[in-house]
Motif scaffolding. Structure first.
Motif, PDB file in Angstrom:
ATOM      1  N   ALA A 133       0.970  -1.291   0.017  1.00  0.00           N
ATOM      2  CA  ALA A 133       0.023  -0.064   0.203  1.00  0.00           C
ATOM      3  C   ALA A 133       0.628   1.284   0.089  1.00  0.00           C
ATOM      4  O   ALA A 133       0.414   2.431  -0.477  1.00  0.00           O
ATOM      5  CB  ALA A 133      -0.764  -0.174   1.247  1.00  0.00           C
TER       6      ALA A 133
ATOM      7  N   ARG B 179       3.328   5.881  -6.580  1.00  0.00           N
ATOM      8  CA  ARG B 179       2.629   5.403  -7.994  1.00  0.00           C
ATOM      9  C   ARG B 179       3.664   6.189  -9.005  1.00  0.00           C
ATOM     10  O   ARG B 179       4.529   6.752  -8.586  1.00  0.00           O
ATOM     11  CB  ARG B 179       1.331   6.513  -8.164  1.00  0.00           C
ATOM     12  CG  ARG B 179       0.156   5.865  -7.467  1.00  0.00           C
ATOM     13  CD  ARG B 179      -1.084   6.627  -7.416  1.00  0.00           C
ATOM     14  NE  ARG B 179      -1.359   6.938  -9.019  1.00  0.00           N
ATOM     15  CZ  ARG B 179      -1.743   8.062  -9.312  1.00  0.00           C
ATOM     16  NH1 ARG B 179      -1.901   9.055  -8.438  1.00  0.00           N
ATOM     17  NH2 ARG B 179      -2.007   8.275 -10.446  1.00  0.00           N
TER      18      ARG B 179
ATOM     19  N   GLU C 295      -3.025   3.114  -8.561  1.00  0.00           N
ATOM     20  CA  GLU C 295      -4.108   2.738  -7.322  1.00  0.00           C
ATOM     21  C   GLU C 295      -5.573   2.666  -8.194  1.00  0.00           C
ATOM     22  O   GLU C 295      -5.866   3.222  -8.804  1.00  0.00           O
ATOM     23  CB  GLU C 295      -4.288   3.998  -6.459  1.00  0.00           C
ATOM     24  CG  GLU C 295      -5.178   3.687  -5.247  1.00  0.00           C
ATOM     25  CD  GLU C 295      -5.348   4.602  -4.145  1.00  0.00           C
ATOM     26  OE1 GLU C 295      -6.290   5.226  -3.612  1.00  0.00           O
ATOM     27  OE2 GLU C 295      -4.209   5.634  -4.035  1.00  0.00           O
TER      28      GLU C 295
ATOM     29  N   PHE D  98      -8.059   3.358 -13.202  1.00  0.00           N
ATOM     30  CA  PHE D  98      -7.135   4.037 -12.589  1.00  0.00           C
ATOM     31  C   PHE D  98      -6.531   5.238 -13.126  1.00  0.00           C
ATOM     32  O   PHE D  98      -6.972   5.414 -14.111  1.00  0.00           O
ATOM     33  CB  PHE D  98      -5.953   2.799 -12.290  1.00  0.00           C
ATOM     34  CG  PHE D  98      -5.495   2.523 -13.454  1.00  0.00           C
ATOM     35  CD1 PHE D  98      -4.441   3.377 -14.165  1.00  0.00           C
ATOM     36  CD2 PHE D  98      -5.544   1.368 -14.204  1.00  0.00           C
ATOM     37  CE1 PHE D  98      -3.704   2.714 -15.205  1.00  0.00           C
ATOM     38  CE2 PHE D  98      -4.947   0.875 -15.334  1.00  0.00           C
ATOM     39  CZ  PHE D  98      -4.218   1.825 -16.011  1.00  0.00           C
TER      40      PHE D  98
ATOM     41  N   GLY E 279      -9.040   1.376  -4.129  1.00  0.00           N
ATOM     42  CA  GLY E 279      -7.749   1.617  -3.288  1.00  0.00           C
ATOM     43  C   GLY E 279      -6.483   0.589  -3.182  1.00  0.00           C
ATOM     44  O   GLY E 279      -5.506   0.909  -2.985  1.00  0.00           O
ATOM     45  N   ASP E 280      -6.750  -0.456  -3.869  1.00  0.00           N
ATOM     46  CA  ASP E 280      -5.536  -1.631  -4.024  1.00  0.00           C
ATOM     47  C   ASP E 280      -4.478  -0.788  -5.090  1.00  0.00           C
ATOM     48  O   ASP E 280      -4.514  -0.292  -5.968  1.00  0.00           O
ATOM     49  CB  ASP E 280      -5.927  -2.726  -4.735  1.00  0.00           C
ATOM     50  CG  ASP E 280      -6.682  -3.633  -3.810  1.00  0.00           C
ATOM     51  OD1 ASP E 280      -6.711  -3.500  -2.575  1.00  0.00           O
ATOM     52  OD2 ASP E 280      -7.380  -4.639  -4.456  1.00  0.00           O
ATOM     53  N   LYS E 281      -3.238  -0.845  -4.620  1.00  0.00           N
ATOM     54  CA  LYS E 281      -1.988  -0.708  -5.402  1.00  0.00           C
ATOM     55  C   LYS E 281      -1.602  -1.709  -5.939  1.00  0.00           C
ATOM     56  O   LYS E 281      -1.362  -2.907  -5.596  1.00  0.00           O
ATOM     57  CB  LYS E 281      -0.862  -0.122  -4.307  1.00  0.00           C
ATOM     58  CG  LYS E 281      -1.199   1.258  -3.602  1.00  0.00           C
ATOM     59  CD  LYS E 281      -0.985   2.398  -4.544  1.00  0.00           C
ATOM     60  CE  LYS E 281      -0.995   3.791  -3.999  1.00  0.00           C
ATOM     61  NZ  LYS E 281       0.252   3.931  -3.070  1.00  0.00           N
TER      62      LYS E 281
END
Length: 132
Positions: A39, A43, A74, A87, A114-116
């Motif tokens: 998390a 990015r 994300e 995304f 919300g997941d990376k």
């Protein structure tokens, strides 16, 4: 209707006149690989390959472009009905990639907002100018 920047070096750009319609005939982005990451992963990413082609000299401008992208994103949305994951790309633009390869479809259930994720995807665009 929208506005888009065009490189002045595009062949035949001088053939485009006010009132000409620019038609985006095709856009597609398809997931190639995915992997969940921590998390706290930052990015960002890189374009690993890109290619393009333009229309014939003397004709109205036309072109195709494609690229392969590897980046950490994300997840904004997962749409199992459309088989797509959305995304924001490294350029800040909204991206939606198709997840239609059978070996990748599990991501439609395994990912949530919300997941990376480290994603590798291909995208292509074709544009042409057509007379009114």
């Amino acid at each position: 209707m929208g506005t888009s920047e065009v490189d002045p070096k595009v062949p035949n750009l001088d053939k485009v006149k006010v009132g000409d319609e620019v038609d985006v005939k095709y856009y597609r982005a398809a997931l190639q690989q995915a992997e969940k990451v921590d998390a706290d992963a930052k990015r960002g990413g890189v374009v690993t390959e890109s290619a393009g082609a333009t229309g014939t000299v003397g004709e109205k401008p036309a072109g195709v472009a494609g690229r392969e992208v590897l980046e950490i994103v994300e997840v904004l949305e997962v749409d199992p009905y459309k088989k797509a994951v959305a995304f924001r790309g490294m350029d800040g633009k909204y991206r939606e990639v198709s997840v239609d390869a059978p070996h990748l479809e599990h991501w439609l259930n395994d990912l949530k907002k919300g997941d990376k994720v480290k994603v590798n995807y291909l995208e292509a665009l074709a544009v042409m100018v057509e007379p009114k």
